[in-house]
Every structure is written in C-alpha cells, then in structure tokens.
Design a protein around this motif. Structure first.
Motif, PDB file in Angstrom:
ATOM      1  N   ARG A   1      14.170   3.766   5.064  1.00 10.10           N
ATOM      2  CA  ARG A   1      13.410   3.519   6.281  1.00 10.10           C
ATOM      3  C   ARG A   1      12.002   3.021   5.954  1.00 10.10           C
ATOM      4  NH1 ARG A   1      15.343   6.949  10.967  1.00 10.10           N
ATOM      5  NH2 ARG A   1      13.189   6.836  11.671  1.00 10.10           N
ATOM      6  N   VAL A   2      11.381   3.631   4.942  1.00 13.12           N
ATOM      7  CA  VAL A   2      10.027   3.212   4.557  1.00 13.12           C
ATOM      8  C   VAL A   2      10.023   1.758   4.092  1.00 13.12           C
ATOM      9  CG1 VAL A   2       8.156   3.585   2.891  1.00 13.12           C
ATOM     10  CG2 VAL A   2       9.265   5.546   3.985  1.00 13.12           C
ATOM     11  N   MET A   3      11.026   1.393   3.294  1.00 11.83           N
ATOM     12  CA  MET A   3      11.113   0.028   2.791  1.00 11.83           C
ATOM     13  C   MET A   3      11.370  -0.968   3.913  1.00 11.83           C
ATOM     14  SD  MET A   3      10.579   0.132  -0.457  1.00 11.83           S
ATOM     15  CE  MET A   3      11.205  -1.446  -1.000  1.00 11.83           C
ATOM     16  N   ALA A   4      11.988  -0.493   4.985  1.00  9.99           N
ATOM     17  CA  ALA A   4      12.277  -1.365   6.125  1.00  9.99           C
ATOM     18  C   ALA A   4      11.141  -1.381   7.136  1.00  9.99           C
ATOM     19  CB  ALA A   4      13.577  -0.913   6.799  1.00  9.99           C
TER      20      ALA A   4
ATOM     21  N   MET B   1       0.852  -1.196   0.000  1.00  9.84           N
ATOM     22  CA  MET B   1       0.000   0.000   0.000  1.00  9.84           C
ATOM     23  C   MET B   1       0.887   1.245   0.000  1.00  9.84           C
ATOM     24  SD  MET B   1      -3.052   1.052   2.663  1.00  9.84           S
ATOM     25  CE  MET B   1      -4.028  -0.368   2.167  1.00  9.84           C
ATOM     26  N   SER B   2       0.509   2.240  -0.781  1.00  6.59           N
ATOM     27  CA  SER B   2       1.306   3.455  -0.889  1.00  6.59           C
ATOM     28  C   SER B   2       1.275   4.260   0.409  1.00  6.59           C
ATOM     29  CB  SER B   2       0.761   4.316  -2.036  1.00  6.59           C
ATOM     30  OG  SER B   2       1.527   5.488  -2.185  1.00  6.59           O
ATOM     31  N   LYS B   3       2.447   4.681   0.820  1.00  6.52           N
ATOM     32  CA  LYS B   3       2.572   5.452   2.048  1.00  6.52           C
ATOM     33  C   LYS B   3       2.501   6.946   1.759  1.00  6.52           C
ATOM     34  CE  LYS B   3       3.303   1.766   4.536  1.00  6.52           C
ATOM     35  NZ  LYS B   3       2.314   1.295   5.541  1.00  6.52           N
ATOM     36  N   GLY B   4       2.271   7.704   2.812  1.00  6.23           N
ATOM     37  CA  GLY B   4       2.228   9.151   2.684  1.00  6.23           C
ATOM     38  C   GLY B   4       2.447   9.800   4.027  1.00  6.23           C
TER      39      GLY B   4
ATOM     40  N   THR C   1       3.330  16.154  11.740  1.00  3.40           N
ATOM     41  CA  THR C   1       3.633  15.272  10.609  1.00  3.40           C
ATOM     42  C   THR C   1       3.323  13.851  11.021  1.00  3.40           C
ATOM     43  OG1 THR C   1       5.383  16.702   9.730  1.00  3.40           O
ATOM     44  CG2 THR C   1       5.434  14.397   9.079  1.00  3.40           C
ATOM     45  N   LYS C   2       2.379  13.240  10.322  1.00  2.05           N
ATOM     46  CA  LYS C   2       1.974  11.866  10.619  1.00  2.05           C
ATOM     47  C   LYS C   2       2.218  10.998   9.401  1.00  2.05           C
ATOM     48  CE  LYS C   2      -1.905   9.000  12.180  1.00  2.05           C
ATOM     49  NZ  LYS C   2      -3.329   8.992  12.628  1.00  2.05           N
ATOM     50  N   PHE C   3       2.913   9.895   9.605  1.00  2.48           N
ATOM     51  CA  PHE C   3       3.231   8.949   8.528  1.00  2.48           C
ATOM     52  C   PHE C   3       2.269   7.776   8.564  1.00  2.48           C
ATOM     53  CE2 PHE C   3       5.451   4.969   7.406  1.00  2.48           C
ATOM     54  CZ  PHE C   3       5.738   5.225   6.076  1.00  2.48           C
ATOM     55  N   GLY C   4       1.904   7.271   7.383  1.00  7.79           N
ATOM     56  CA  GLY C   4       1.039   6.095   7.339  1.00  7.79           C
ATOM     57  C   GLY C   4       0.601   5.768   5.928  1.00  7.79           C
ATOM     58  N   ASP C   5      -0.366   4.880   5.800  1.00  9.29           N
ATOM     59  CA  ASP C   5      -0.917   4.561   4.492  1.00  9.29           C
ATOM     60  C   ASP C   5      -1.663   5.784   3.964  1.00  9.29           C
ATOM     61  OD1 ASP C   5       0.045   1.987   4.663  1.00  9.29           O
ATOM     62  OD2 ASP C   5      -1.799   1.230   5.589  1.00  9.29           O
ATOM     63  N   ARG C   6      -1.424   6.114   2.707  1.00 10.27           N
ATOM     64  CA  ARG C   6      -2.011   7.342   2.169  1.00 10.27           C
ATOM     65  C   ARG C   6      -3.529   7.335   2.265  1.00 10.27           C
ATOM     66  NH1 ARG C   6      -4.196   9.594  -2.355  1.00 10.27           N
ATOM     67  NH2 ARG C   6      -3.602  11.767  -2.798  1.00 10.27           N
TER      68      ARG C   6
ATOM     69  N   LEU D   1       8.169   4.695  -6.599  1.00 10.15           N
ATOM     70  CA  LEU D   1       7.996   3.360  -6.031  1.00 10.15           C
ATOM     71  C   LEU D   1       6.539   3.162  -5.632  1.00 10.15           C
ATOM     72  CD1 LEU D   1      11.131   3.092  -3.696  1.00 10.15           C
ATOM     73  CD2 LEU D   1      10.906   2.396  -6.083  1.00 10.15           C
ATOM     74  N   LYS D   2       6.087   1.942  -5.694  1.00  9.42           N
ATOM     75  CA  LYS D   2       4.710   1.666  -5.306  1.00  9.42           C
ATOM     76  C   LYS D   2       4.473   1.967  -3.831  1.00  9.42           C
ATOM     77  CE  LYS D   2       5.574  -3.257  -4.509  1.00  9.42           C
ATOM     78  NZ  LYS D   2       5.231  -4.641  -4.897  1.00  9.42           N
ATOM     79  N   GLU D   3       5.550   1.992  -3.046  1.00 12.79           N
ATOM     80  CA  GLU D   3       5.430   2.325  -1.622  1.00 12.79           C
ATOM     81  C   GLU D   3       5.227   3.818  -1.393  1.00 12.79           C
ATOM     82  OE1 GLU D   3       7.740   0.435  -2.906  1.00 12.79           O
ATOM     83  OE2 GLU D   3       7.406  -1.554  -2.025  1.00 12.79           O
ATOM     84  N   GLY D   4       5.390   4.649  -2.438  1.00 11.40           N
ATOM     85  CA  GLY D   4       5.159   6.078  -2.301  1.00 11.40           C
ATOM     86  C   GLY D   4       6.312   6.982  -2.677  1.00 11.40           C
ATOM     87  N   PRO D   5       7.553   6.697  -2.247  1.00  7.04           N
ATOM     88  CA  PRO D   5       8.655   7.619  -2.547  1.00  7.04           C
ATOM     89  C   PRO D   5       8.977   7.730  -4.036  1.00  7.04           C
ATOM     90  CG  PRO D   5       9.228   6.160  -0.716  1.00  7.04           C
ATOM     91  CD  PRO D   5       7.959   5.619  -1.328  1.00  7.04           C
ATOM     92  N   VAL D   6       9.406   8.930  -4.429  1.00  6.46           N
ATOM     93  CA  VAL D   6       9.990   9.144  -5.758  1.00  6.46           C
ATOM     94  C   VAL D   6      11.495   9.188  -5.542  1.00  6.46           C
ATOM     95  CG1 VAL D   6      10.214  10.701  -7.726  1.00  6.46           C
ATOM     96  CG2 VAL D   6       7.993  10.414  -6.608  1.00  6.46           C
ATOM     97  N   ILE D   7      12.199   8.176  -6.045  1.00 10.74           N
ATOM     98  CA  ILE D   7      13.635   8.058  -5.787  1.00 10.74           C
ATOM     99  C   ILE D   7      14.440   8.485  -7.003  1.00 10.74           C
ATOM    100  CG2 ILE D   7      13.261   6.220  -4.103  1.00 10.74           C
ATOM    101  CD1 ILE D   7      14.247   4.230  -6.233  1.00 10.74           C
TER     102      ILE D   7
END
Length: 266
Positions: A123-126, A1-4, A141-146, A76-82
């Motif tokens: 970190r997100v991938m881990a 699931m994509s993170k945000g 700032t809250k991190f989680g599933d978009r 990436l499908k996880e959210g980041p643009v690398i």
C-alpha cells in the motif's frame, strides 16, 4: 522520502480497530495471543490509564537486517523493513538482534517463517497508507513523511505541554525508527524500553554475526546452487518495486496484483 507513522497514545481509546484492520489485510487467523505472534502483527496493550500499540518499529538502520546472513530482511528507502521469506534459512538471528523483541516465528508450521508487521509496504509503495492508520477512528495513528511527522509531534508537545511528556519515542532511539510515539507520561511507565542507545545497532550486531557457527555459513555456501534461483526472484521483485515507484512518480496506474498478491490483500 521515508514514510512513518506517528502514534499518539493520548488519543488511543483501545478500540483495536488497528488490530482488526491488520488481521484482515494480512489474512491472519483469529487467535487469543496476549502478545505479538505469527497471528498478531500489532497489539494494543492497556498500560494503566493509557493504551499503547506495539508492532515492528521499522528502524532507520535495522539490526535485524544487518545480522541476517542471507539478506532476507531489507530496509526500503520508503520506510518499511520487508522480508523475503523464500530467502530465509530460519536462523532467527533477526529475532535475537531486534532491540524491541518484535519478530516472531511460526514454530508450529511445517514451513516456518519469521512474522512481523511489514508496514503494509504494498500500500505504501502504491501511494496509500497502511491499513491500521486508515482504520484508526481517533487519529491516534497518523501516516506520513517521517520528517513531517517529527515536526508534527514537536508541535503537539510545544502547544500542549501539560498533555504530553516532552519526548518523541523513536526519533533518536537506536538511530531512529519509522514509528514515532507520543505519550502523556515517561515512556518507561507505559512499557517502553528506557535504556536504548541513540546510535544505530548494526555495527554492534556484527558481533552477533561473528558468533554464527561455521556450519551455518558452510551450509549456506552449499546451498548456493539453489540460491541463484531465489536470488533471481529477489532481483525481479526489486525490479517490480522500482517499476511501481517509477509509475507512481509518473502518475501512471500501478499494477500490483502479480507482485503483491501473496503478501496480503490490497
């Protein structure tokens, strides 16, 4: 699931802990830049009575990646643009295509790179959260599933209509972004663009790509003999990302030092 990340500007107190955490994570040198730069991947701005943090929005369909002629940027499908710095040819079309004017360039470096927030993708991938989110002392700032963050943002607006402007910036702008913002006032009043379209920009950026001088494309072709070495490294990098994801899903320990080491601290 994509993170945000959900950035609630009504909760930000301007402590800049996010900036410090980002600088430490990415080993950035100290600098007094007043905007994003090669030594500042995120920046807290004072906008009247509010503090607003600026960084890469990590678009769901990033224009920067679509306009890059060598594929140096990837969503990436996880959210980041690398960013694959060894694949970059320095054309800087990504900087022109970005609707938020985020990427910067190491103009003074002998080996310049495009620089921006990478969403702490190691970190997100881990399975961890970005350094800035972890460092925020107020929950601004809250991190989680978009998708869950969008639900959370709508809930905050519905439960506190006097506290929030009824709009989630980033939910639909340019096709949606991984970074979502809440504010007490219309976003145009705190420095956000208010004229962004809701459709993704990649189709439009093909117009930019079509204007790339032929010599750039010819030059890229001539570099093909060298490119296979670079591409091999990229393939190995992708394989390591997939392996890390597989291990994380299987609950196995994830080894990151070899792959992620050069992108910053863990």
């Amino acid at each position: 699931m994509s993170k945000g990340m959900l950035i609630d500007t009504t909760l930000c107190v301007g402590c800049c802990m996010c900036e410090e955490a980002c600088n430490e994570k990415n080993d950035l040198p100290k600098c007094d830049e007043s905007d994003l730069s090669a030594c500042k991947f995120t920046k807290v701005f004072e906008r009247g009575d509010y503090y607003v943090r600026k960084m890469c929005m990590h678009c769901e369909e990033p224009a920067c990646a679509s306009v890059c002629p060598v594929g140096a940027l990837k969503k990436l499908k996880e959210g980041p643009v690398i960013y694959y710095e060894k694949k970059c040819i320095g054309c800087r079309y990504c900087m022109q295509a970005c609707p938020f004017q985020i990427p910067t360039y190491e103009w003074a470096s002998a080996f310049p790179r495009v620089r921006k927030c990478w969403f702490c993708y190691d970190r997100v991938m881990a399975g961890s959260q970005p350094a800035c989110a972890e460092a925020c002392p107020t929950g601004a700032t809250k991190f989680g599933d978009r998708k869950e963050l969008v639900v959370e943002a709508r809930k905050r607006i519905a439960e506190n209509p006097d506290q929030y402007h009824s709009h989630i910036f980033g939910e639909h702008e340019v096709g949606g972004t991984s970074m979502l913002y809440l504010a007490a006032v219309p976003f145009g009043r705190i420095g956000f663009k208010s004229n962004l379209i809701e459709k993704p920009l990649p189709l439009l950026t093909w117009n930019v790509l079509s204007k790339i001088p032929d010599f750039v494309l010819v030059g890229g072709t001539l570099l093909g003999g060298v490119a296979w070495i670079i591409n091999r490294r990229i393939i190995l990098q992708d394989e390591r990302i997939e392996e890390a994801e597989r291990k994380r899903n299987a609950g196995e320990p994830t080894t990151r030092s070899g792959f992620f080491g050069r992108f910053g601290k863990k």
